[in-house]
Design a protein around this motif. Structure first.
Motif, PDB file in Angstrom:
ATOM      1  N   UNK A 163       0.849  -0.911  -0.194  1.00  0.00           N
ATOM      2  CA  UNK A 163      -0.038   0.421   0.028  1.00  0.00           C
ATOM      3  C   UNK A 163       1.424   0.841   0.254  1.00  0.00           C
ATOM      4  N   UNK A 164       0.735   2.347  -1.079  1.00  0.00           N
ATOM      5  CA  UNK A 164       1.222   3.329  -1.330  1.00  0.00           C
ATOM      6  C   UNK A 164       0.551   4.819  -1.041  1.00  0.00           C
ATOM      7  N   UNK A 165       1.067   5.120   0.262  1.00  0.00           N
ATOM      8  CA  UNK A 165      -0.834   6.687  -0.062  1.00  0.00           C
ATOM      9  C   UNK A 165       0.262   7.611  -0.797  1.00  0.00           C
ATOM     10  N   UNK A 166       1.238   7.729  -0.891  1.00  0.00           N
ATOM     11  CA  UNK A 166       1.406   9.088  -1.896  1.00  0.00           C
ATOM     12  C   UNK A 166       0.830   8.183  -3.336  1.00  0.00           C
ATOM     13  N   UNK A 167       0.995   7.216  -3.594  1.00  0.00           N
ATOM     14  CA  UNK A 167      -0.380   6.534  -4.910  1.00  0.00           C
ATOM     15  C   UNK A 167      -1.677   7.004  -4.517  1.00  0.00           C
ATOM     16  N   UNK A 168      -1.868   6.630  -3.771  1.00  0.00           N
ATOM     17  CA  UNK A 168      -3.048   6.852  -3.610  1.00  0.00           C
ATOM     18  C   UNK A 168      -3.658   7.925  -3.417  1.00  0.00           C
ATOM     19  N   UNK A 169      -2.370   9.257  -3.091  1.00  0.00           N
ATOM     20  CA  UNK A 169      -3.041  10.497  -3.150  1.00  0.00           C
ATOM     21  C   UNK A 169      -2.987  10.767  -4.367  1.00  0.00           C
ATOM     22  N   UNK A 170      -2.199  10.901  -5.004  1.00  0.00           N
ATOM     23  CA  UNK A 170      -2.349  10.650  -6.551  1.00  0.00           C
ATOM     24  C   UNK A 170      -3.786  10.045  -7.781  1.00  0.00           C
ATOM     25  N   UNK A 171      -3.705   9.419  -6.940  1.00  0.00           N
ATOM     26  CA  UNK A 171      -5.393   8.528  -7.290  1.00  0.00           C
ATOM     27  C   UNK A 171      -7.179   9.040  -7.126  1.00  0.00           C
ATOM     28  N   UNK A 172      -7.040   9.466  -5.565  1.00  0.00           N
ATOM     29  CA  UNK A 172      -7.528  10.206  -4.470  1.00  0.00           C
ATOM     30  C   UNK A 172      -7.127  11.367  -4.058  1.00  0.00           C
ATOM     31  N   UNK A 173      -7.316  12.694  -4.738  1.00  0.00           N
ATOM     32  CA  UNK A 173      -6.634  13.382  -3.865  1.00  0.00           C
ATOM     33  C   UNK A 173      -7.640  14.235  -3.166  1.00  0.00           C
ATOM     34  N   UNK A 174      -8.822  14.116  -3.172  1.00  0.00           N
ATOM     35  CA  UNK A 174      -9.681  14.666  -2.274  1.00  0.00           C
ATOM     36  C   UNK A 174     -10.427  13.498  -1.373  1.00  0.00           C
ATOM     37  N   UNK A 175      -9.099  11.983  -1.326  1.00  0.00           N
ATOM     38  CA  UNK A 175      -9.980  11.239  -0.075  1.00  0.00           C
ATOM     39  C   UNK A 175     -11.059  10.323  -0.558  1.00  0.00           C
ATOM     40  N   UNK A 176     -11.094  10.658  -1.874  1.00  0.00           N
ATOM     41  CA  UNK A 176     -12.357   9.552  -2.381  1.00  0.00           C
ATOM     42  C   UNK A 176     -11.866   7.576  -1.950  1.00  0.00           C
ATOM     43  N   UNK A 177     -12.740   7.128  -2.200  1.00  0.00           N
ATOM     44  CA  UNK A 177     -13.031   5.415  -1.638  1.00  0.00           C
ATOM     45  C   UNK A 177     -12.009   5.387  -3.741  1.00  0.00           C
ATOM     46  N   UNK A 178     -11.574   4.322  -3.490  1.00  0.00           N
ATOM     47  CA  UNK A 178     -10.768   3.582  -4.535  1.00  0.00           C
ATOM     48  C   UNK A 178     -11.461   2.370  -4.491  1.00  0.00           C
ATOM     49  N   UNK A 179     -11.731   2.504  -5.286  1.00  0.00           N
ATOM     50  CA  UNK A 179     -12.463   0.784  -6.821  1.00  0.00           C
ATOM     51  C   UNK A 179     -11.604   0.234  -7.275  1.00  0.00           C
ATOM     52  N   UNK A 180     -11.379  -0.948  -7.717  1.00  0.00           N
ATOM     53  CA  UNK A 180     -10.011  -0.880  -8.742  1.00  0.00           C
ATOM     54  C   UNK A 180     -10.897  -2.558  -9.193  1.00  0.00           C
ATOM     55  N   UNK A 181     -10.659  -2.329 -10.187  1.00  0.00           N
ATOM     56  CA  UNK A 181     -10.406  -3.410 -11.361  1.00  0.00           C
ATOM     57  C   UNK A 181      -9.608  -3.984 -12.619  1.00  0.00           C
ATOM     58  N   UNK A 182      -9.377  -5.352 -11.972  1.00  0.00           N
ATOM     59  CA  UNK A 182      -8.176  -5.644 -12.953  1.00  0.00           C
ATOM     60  C   UNK A 182      -8.786  -6.524 -13.910  1.00  0.00           C
ATOM     61  N   UNK A 183      -8.219  -6.803 -15.176  1.00  0.00           N
ATOM     62  CA  UNK A 183      -8.549  -7.290 -16.732  1.00  0.00           C
ATOM     63  C   UNK A 183      -8.024  -7.532 -18.074  1.00  0.00           C
ATOM     64  N   UNK A 184      -8.385  -7.978 -18.802  1.00  0.00           N
ATOM     65  CA  UNK A 184      -8.006  -7.935 -19.801  1.00  0.00           C
ATOM     66  C   UNK A 184      -9.137  -6.295 -20.554  1.00  0.00           C
ATOM     67  N   UNK A 185      -8.768  -5.953 -21.206  1.00  0.00           N
ATOM     68  CA  UNK A 185      -9.941  -4.941 -21.440  1.00  0.00           C
ATOM     69  C   UNK A 185     -10.641  -5.961 -23.055  1.00  0.00           C
ATOM     70  N   UNK A 186     -11.853  -6.039 -22.500  1.00  0.00           N
ATOM     71  CA  UNK A 186     -12.163  -6.400 -23.357  1.00  0.00           C
ATOM     72  C   UNK A 186     -13.611  -7.323 -23.417  1.00  0.00           C
ATOM     73  N   UNK A 187     -14.627  -7.528 -24.808  1.00  0.00           N
ATOM     74  CA  UNK A 187     -16.369  -7.142 -24.522  1.00  0.00           C
ATOM     75  C   UNK A 187     -16.577  -8.175 -23.448  1.00  0.00           C
ATOM     76  N   UNK A 188     -16.586  -9.131 -23.349  1.00  0.00           N
ATOM     77  CA  UNK A 188     -16.599 -10.500 -22.700  1.00  0.00           C
ATOM     78  C   UNK A 188     -16.368 -10.422 -20.730  1.00  0.00           C
TER      79      UNK A 188
END
Length: 481
Positions: free
Chosen positions: A217-242
């Motif tokens: 966990x990287x708080x600096x990275x979190x600040x870059x993603x969510x500068x207003x302290x938003x909750x961070x949701x993540x989805x990891x997968x190949x970009x594909x229709x299915x």
């Protein structure tokens, strides 16, 4: 057959590496070697495990244009045509098995990872050998589900029927000793396709708990993603229709309409820009909530997982769902649609939640609730990590190795030490030569009927697939249970 080995313990695995495999020659053919996907990562882990324990191994894989690494002497690429909607996957041109054997070696055992265009051709030709080596295959990709989603009607139903017929026929070969499957839903499909029940063995996937861990966990990275302290949701997968992006986009819109402060991190890519653009356009109107990172691997991927708060899994075509296990190892609760592999991984209410595949409102409500419940997220994160700690690659690969040892021991018992060694491809009789030529001809015919339409029409099928998936959250195809 697969479960009756004198080498296996009552639990199906032993604690050490089987000595019978050391010095043996194994030909491993995989449909994916290089792209960032579950099949490639699973196969790479097994290859490294076998090589580390003294197995002599030759790897056969389709060509992959993005592979810039120096090719080792034990890796051979076969030419083919890349699929237009996923250029990372290549359909191998028809080939003769004896060509591979001459350029590699005569193997003691063959392992087929997620057999498709490469594995099907090998199985078809192996059936013609008088003394074939034992074969183990790992069914990791539900091609039938992809066919039903990607192909237009009525070709989609023909594709489903053709695949089930071909798989049932090939998997019944006398040379096939073990058929690994990843989840209960796939077992049901294999049984209906006609695969021998006594050869089916469930084999999940492992996770690198040293790489994927909450300490990334990287708080600096979190600040870059969510500068207003938003909750961070993540989805990891190949970009594909299915992969369920239409469903995920609806979730994002509903969360935005409810004024939930969130950022959605989408990790993955596709070497076809048209597909990536299609996905990104789905999030029109909520794009300020969404961040596309492209492909991430290694430490960068581990950081992305661990720096998020909640993992969302919207795909309904996963036979296992390795990303779910990686997210859990990273200390993330998971909310997933209850279909396929994730249904066997997630402990509902303990490590995450499983939602009926068509229940968009239920899925969104859980995300909304979890976003505001830090205590519940923390408890589930701890439980998820504990689950992952018991699911390591070492355990999975060792289990696969003992089934390989089982296959070799079974072959030795059948031959009583006098099994004739016939060099594959050098079939003596004219009758067998004709049978082999016929088999190769059948491969050409199957390829023309089932694959050429995809290559010829190319991206024309992509809009059709997306049109069908636009109603996915209302009309979901049930995975064969």
């Amino acid at each position: 057959m697969a479960e009756s080995s004198p080498l296996l313990s009552s639990h199906g695995v032993k604690s050490d590496f089987p000595s019978i495999l050391q010095g043996k020659k194994i030909l491993l053919a995989t449909e994916s070697w290089g792209p960032v996907n579950g099949v490639s990562r699973t196969t790479r882990s097994l290859v490294e495990y076998l090589c580390d324990h003294g197995v002599e191994l030759i790897l056969i894989a389709p060509s992959f244009k993005a592979d810039t690494r120096q090719r080792s002497l034990w890796l051979r690429r076969l030419p083919g045509a890349a699929l237009p909607y996923n250029p990372d996957l290549t359909v191998v041109y028809p080939f003769h098995l004896s060509d591979i054997y001459r350029q590699a070696f005569e193997p003691d055992l063959i392992y087929l990872a997620s057999p498709a265009s490469l594995g099907f051709q090998m199985l078809l030709q192996i059936r013609q050998l008088r003394a074939p080596p034992p074969v183990l295959l790992n069914f990791q990709t539900d091609l039938s589900a992809y066919s039903e989603i990607m192909l237009p009607a009525p070709l989609n139903q023909f594709g489903v029927w053709l695949l089930a017929t071909v798989q049932g026929f090939l998997f019944r070969s006398r040379a096939v000793h073990t058929i690994f499957f990843p989840c209960s839903a796939i077992r049901g499909y294999l049984e209906r396709a006609g695969a021998p029940v006594d050869r089916l063995v469930q084999l999940g996937r492992g996770v690198d708990t040293a790489l994927f861990t909450p300490v990334q966990r990287d708080n600096i990275y979190r600040q870059q993603i969510a500068p207003e302290g938003e909750i961070i949701l993540i989805c990891v997968c190949r970009i594909a229709p299915e992969k369920g992006f239409e469903f995920l986009a609806h979730v994002a819109r509903r969360l935005a309409a409810d004024k939930i402060p969130f950022k959605l991190l989408i990790v993955g890519g596709n070497r076809n820009p048209a597909v990536e653009n299609k996905v990104q356009r789905l999030f029109h109107g909520v794009q300020h909530h969404v961040i596309f990172t492209g492909f991430l691997t290694g430490a960068a991927l581990a950081r992305a997982y661990a720096s998020a708060d909640l993992f969302l899994h919207c795909s309904i075509t996963e036979t296992f769902g390795l990303v779910v296990l990686e997210a859990m190892a990273s200390g993330l609760p998971v909310i997933a649609r209850d279909q396929g592999g994730p249904s066997d991984i997630i402990r509902h209410g303990e490590t995450g939640y499983l939602v009926p595949p068509r229940d968009l409102e239920g899925f969104t409500s859980l995300v909304r609730e979890m976003s505001g419940d830090v205590i519940r997220r923390g408890a589930m994160a701890t439980a998820a990590r504990q689950y992952a700690d018991d699911t390591t690659w070492e355990r999975i690969n060792r289990r696969a190795a003992w089934h390989m040892a089982n296959a070799l021991a079974h072959t030795d018992q059948e031959s009583n030490g006098s099994r004739p060694r016939v060099r594959p491809g050098m079939i003596a009789s004219i009758c067998e030569q004709l049978r082999l030529m016929l088999a190769v001809g059948v491969v050409y015919l199957m390829w023309l009927i089932a694959v050429v339409p995809l290559i010829v029409h190319g991206n024309r099928f992509i809009p059709r697939a997306w049109h069908a998936l636009q109603q996915q959250f209302q009309c979901t195809r049930p995975l064969r249970n």
